[in-house]
Design a protein around this motif. Structure first.
Motif, mmCIF file in Angstrom:
data_model
loop_
_atom_site.group_PDB
_atom_site.id
_atom_site.type_symbol
_atom_site.label_atom_id
_atom_site.label_comp_id
_atom_site.label_asym_id
_atom_site.label_seq_id
_atom_site.Cartn_x
_atom_site.Cartn_y
_atom_site.Cartn_z
ATOM 1 N N GLY A 61 13.959 20.715 8.812
ATOM 2 C CA GLY A 61 14.402 21.946 9.444
ATOM 3 C C GLY A 61 13.609 22.345 10.662
ATOM 4 N N HIS A 62 12.374 21.825 10.802
ATOM 5 C CA HIS A 62 11.515 22.239 11.913
ATOM 6 C C HIS A 62 11.372 21.158 12.968
ATOM 7 C CE1 HIS A 62 9.420 25.938 10.119
ATOM 8 N NE2 HIS A 62 10.451 25.650 9.356
ATOM 9 N N ARG A 63 11.205 19.922 12.538
ATOM 10 C CA ARG A 63 10.912 18.817 13.451
ATOM 11 C C ARG A 63 12.184 18.181 13.985
ATOM 12 N NH1 ARG A 63 6.028 15.949 13.181
ATOM 13 N NH2 ARG A 63 4.356 17.292 12.411
ATOM 14 N N ARG A 64 12.273 18.016 15.296
ATOM 15 C CA ARG A 64 13.397 17.307 15.887
ATOM 16 C C ARG A 64 13.213 15.795 15.801
ATOM 17 N NH1 ARG A 64 13.352 22.249 17.912
ATOM 18 N NH2 ARG A 64 15.262 23.191 18.746
ATOM 19 N N ASP A 65 11.975 15.335 15.755
ATOM 20 C CA ASP A 65 11.684 13.903 15.627
ATOM 21 C C ASP A 65 11.418 13.595 14.165
ATOM 22 O OD1 ASP A 65 10.788 11.297 15.674
ATOM 23 O OD2 ASP A 65 9.593 11.548 17.489
ATOM 24 N N THR A 66 12.488 13.278 13.447
ATOM 25 C CA THR A 66 12.374 13.037 12.011
ATOM 26 C C THR A 66 11.447 11.872 11.705
ATOM 27 O OG1 THR A 66 14.562 13.951 11.546
ATOM 28 C CG2 THR A 66 13.672 12.372 9.944
ATOM 29 N N PHE A 67 11.547 10.792 12.447
ATOM 30 C CA PHE A 67 10.798 9.592 12.102
ATOM 31 C C PHE A 67 9.309 9.737 12.391
ATOM 32 C CE2 PHE A 67 15.148 7.977 12.403
ATOM 33 C CZ PHE A 67 15.247 7.429 11.136
ATOM 34 N N LYS A 87 0.824 -1.190 0.000
ATOM 35 C CA LYS A 87 0.000 0.000 0.000
ATOM 36 C C LYS A 87 0.864 1.248 0.000
ATOM 37 C CE LYS A 87 -3.793 -2.224 2.469
ATOM 38 N NZ LYS A 87 -4.616 -2.218 3.695
ATOM 39 N N ARG A 88 0.343 2.323 -0.630
ATOM 40 C CA ARG A 88 1.083 3.554 -0.707
ATOM 41 C C ARG A 88 1.410 4.105 0.678
ATOM 42 N NH1 ARG A 88 -1.286 9.262 -2.904
ATOM 43 N NH2 ARG A 88 0.250 10.535 -1.854
ATOM 44 N N ARG A 89 0.521 3.888 1.627
ATOM 45 C CA ARG A 89 0.744 4.366 2.981
ATOM 46 C C ARG A 89 2.067 3.849 3.532
ATOM 47 N NH1 ARG A 89 1.216 7.728 6.828
ATOM 48 N NH2 ARG A 89 1.085 6.866 8.903
ATOM 49 N N TYR A 90 2.486 2.672 3.093
ATOM 50 C CA TYR A 90 3.732 2.088 3.574
ATOM 51 C C TYR A 90 4.866 2.295 2.586
ATOM 52 C CZ TYR A 90 0.747 0.284 7.150
ATOM 53 O OH TYR A 90 -0.134 0.211 8.188
ATOM 54 N N PHE A 91 4.755 3.338 1.805
ATOM 55 C CA PHE A 91 5.821 3.909 0.990
ATOM 56 C C PHE A 91 5.989 3.314 -0.386
ATOM 57 C CE2 PHE A 91 9.206 6.409 -0.174
ATOM 58 C CZ PHE A 91 10.295 5.654 -0.543
ATOM 59 N N PHE A 92 5.835 2.020 -0.572
ATOM 60 C CA PHE A 92 6.071 1.465 -1.893
ATOM 61 C C PHE A 92 4.771 1.052 -2.553
ATOM 62 C CE2 PHE A 92 10.102 0.750 0.296
ATOM 63 C CZ PHE A 92 10.910 1.447 -0.564
ATOM 64 N N ARG A 115 19.077 4.714 -1.008
ATOM 65 C CA ARG A 115 18.569 5.055 0.313
ATOM 66 C C ARG A 115 17.848 6.389 0.256
ATOM 67 N NH1 ARG A 115 19.479 1.985 4.409
ATOM 68 N NH2 ARG A 115 18.832 3.645 5.829
ATOM 69 N N ILE A 116 17.077 6.669 1.299
ATOM 70 C CA ILE A 116 16.360 7.925 1.409
ATOM 71 C C ILE A 116 16.839 8.630 2.666
ATOM 72 C CG2 ILE A 116 14.109 9.055 1.536
ATOM 73 C CD1 ILE A 116 14.099 5.496 0.519
ATOM 74 N N GLY A 117 17.119 9.914 2.576
ATOM 75 C CA GLY A 117 17.581 10.650 3.742
ATOM 76 C C GLY A 117 17.083 12.075 3.733
ATOM 77 N N GLU A 118 16.803 12.593 4.916
ATOM 78 C CA GLU A 118 16.346 13.973 5.060
ATOM 79 C C GLU A 118 16.657 14.438 6.478
ATOM 80 O OE1 GLU A 118 15.774 16.832 4.260
ATOM 81 O OE2 GLU A 118 13.672 17.369 3.969
ATOM 82 N N THR A 156 7.735 5.044 5.241
ATOM 83 C CA THR A 156 8.152 4.111 6.275
ATOM 84 C C THR A 156 9.605 4.394 6.614
ATOM 85 O OG1 THR A 156 8.271 1.804 6.938
ATOM 86 C CG2 THR A 156 8.888 2.310 4.667
ATOM 87 N N ALA A 157 10.016 4.033 7.806
ATOM 88 C CA ALA A 157 11.354 4.378 8.273
ATOM 89 C C ALA A 157 12.428 3.394 7.824
ATOM 90 C CB ALA A 157 11.348 4.474 9.800
ATOM 91 N N ASP A 158 12.042 2.286 7.204
ATOM 92 C CA ASP A 158 12.991 1.198 6.951
ATOM 93 C C ASP A 158 14.224 1.617 6.158
ATOM 94 O OD1 ASP A 158 11.263 -0.371 8.324
ATOM 95 O OD2 ASP A 158 10.577 -1.561 6.613
#
Length: 301
Positions: free
Chosen positions: A110-116, A2-7, A104-107, A125-127
């Motif tokens: 700038g505003h959120r301290r809790d990236t995940f 499902k798109r909700r889970y990134f792929f 890989r995906i990385g970011e 998804t965080a995987d």
């Protein structure tokens, strides 16, 4: 999945038809290729159009370690702030199909301290995600008038960084596109939120310095639904129906401006970034859809 889970499952998509506009010949200056790909929605197949766009730009990612760098700033389900996960998922599959050794995906928001937490809210998804705000860092010599800057190892060790911004106006910079999207590689754990050092140096100067340091780049701009008005967070969604790709980030951003009906010369970092790429239409070999057909006026703040 499902798109909700990134792929999302890759639906069959049309092939990218190359239609190129020949640049005016200017001795000593090679044209930069920029592809404008029509993409009406996030729910249809995006993998093949991205594959064909990458090929149209003459990029060969075989054997490369690729870092996809989306734009994740904040989350508000009522608007369109972040790079849509469907575009990043399609890019992930496209680079794997084209033979990348690692994707890989990385970011570093700038505003959120809790990236995940933001990653999950935005539909990723965080995987496969690396938090560039808290990644191990290495000191890199030279940044503006300062001696050095610490940057995340995930970005420094990538063979190719793919800047994947949302097509948006910006209340300070005018627009925020592939060049400014590199702000997200500066680690918040070192320089604070919202990347305080960059604001001390100045937005324009910081954009130019980051793009001087990171030259192994490619851009895929999510302009399927962008943002106009008081961007990058509080603006209004604006459907433009395009993906814009290229290895010359200045040329990509200039093309995006023209699609947004904004004069690229009115954007300071584009006007001053003469050593980083091309701005003039005569030096951009535009492939795919014609700007005059796809242009949509974006209202600035």
């Amino acid at each position: 999945m499902k798109r909700r889970y990134f792929f999302p499952a890759a639906a069959a998509g049309g092939y990218f038809a190359v239609k190129k506009t020949q640049p005016v010949e200017q001795p000593g200056l090679a044209a930069s290729v920029v592809a404008v790909v029509k993409a009406a929605t996030y729910s249809t197949g995006l993998v093949q159009p991205i594959v064909e766009g990458i090929r149209a730009c003459n990029l060969d990612p075989r054997g490369k370690r690729v870092l996809l760098k989306p734009n994740l700033v904040e989350f508000d389900r009522t608007t369109s702030i972040n790079t849509d996960p469907a575009v990043v998922a399609a890019a992930y599959e496209a680079f794997r199909e084209l033979g990348a050794a690692e994707v890989r995906i990385g970011e570093g928001p700038g505003h959120r301290r809790d990236t995940f937490d933001l990653v999950r809210q935005a539909g990723y998804t965080a995987d496969l995600f690396t938090d560039l705000n808290r990644d191990d860092v290495t000191e890199v010599a030279g940044f503006a008038d300062e001696g050095s800057i610490y940057l995340p190892n995930t970005a420094l060790q990538a063979d190719l960084i793919v800047s994947m911004p949302k097509m948006k106006t910006h209340h300070w910079a005018g627009v925020t596109l592939s060049m400014k999207n590199l702000f997200g590689v500066v680690p918040g754990a070192v320089y604070g939120w919202p990347k305080n050092r960059l604001h001390y140096v100045g937005i324009t100067r910081s954009i130019l310095e980051l793009n001087r340091i990171f030259r192994n780049t490619f851009a895929i701009v999510d302009g399927i639904v962008g943002m106009e008005g008081n961007g990058p967070i509080q603006g209004t969604p604006k459907a433009a129906g395009v993906l814009v790709m290229g290895a010359d980030l200045r040329a990509v951003d200039a093309t995006c401006c023209r699609l947004m009906e904004i004069d690229p010369l009115s954007i300071e970092y584009l006007r001053l970034g003469t050593s980083l790429g091309h701005l003039e239409e005569s030096l951009i070999e535009q492939r795919g859809e014609a700007i005059r057909v796809m242009a949509r006026r974006f209202v600035s703040s």
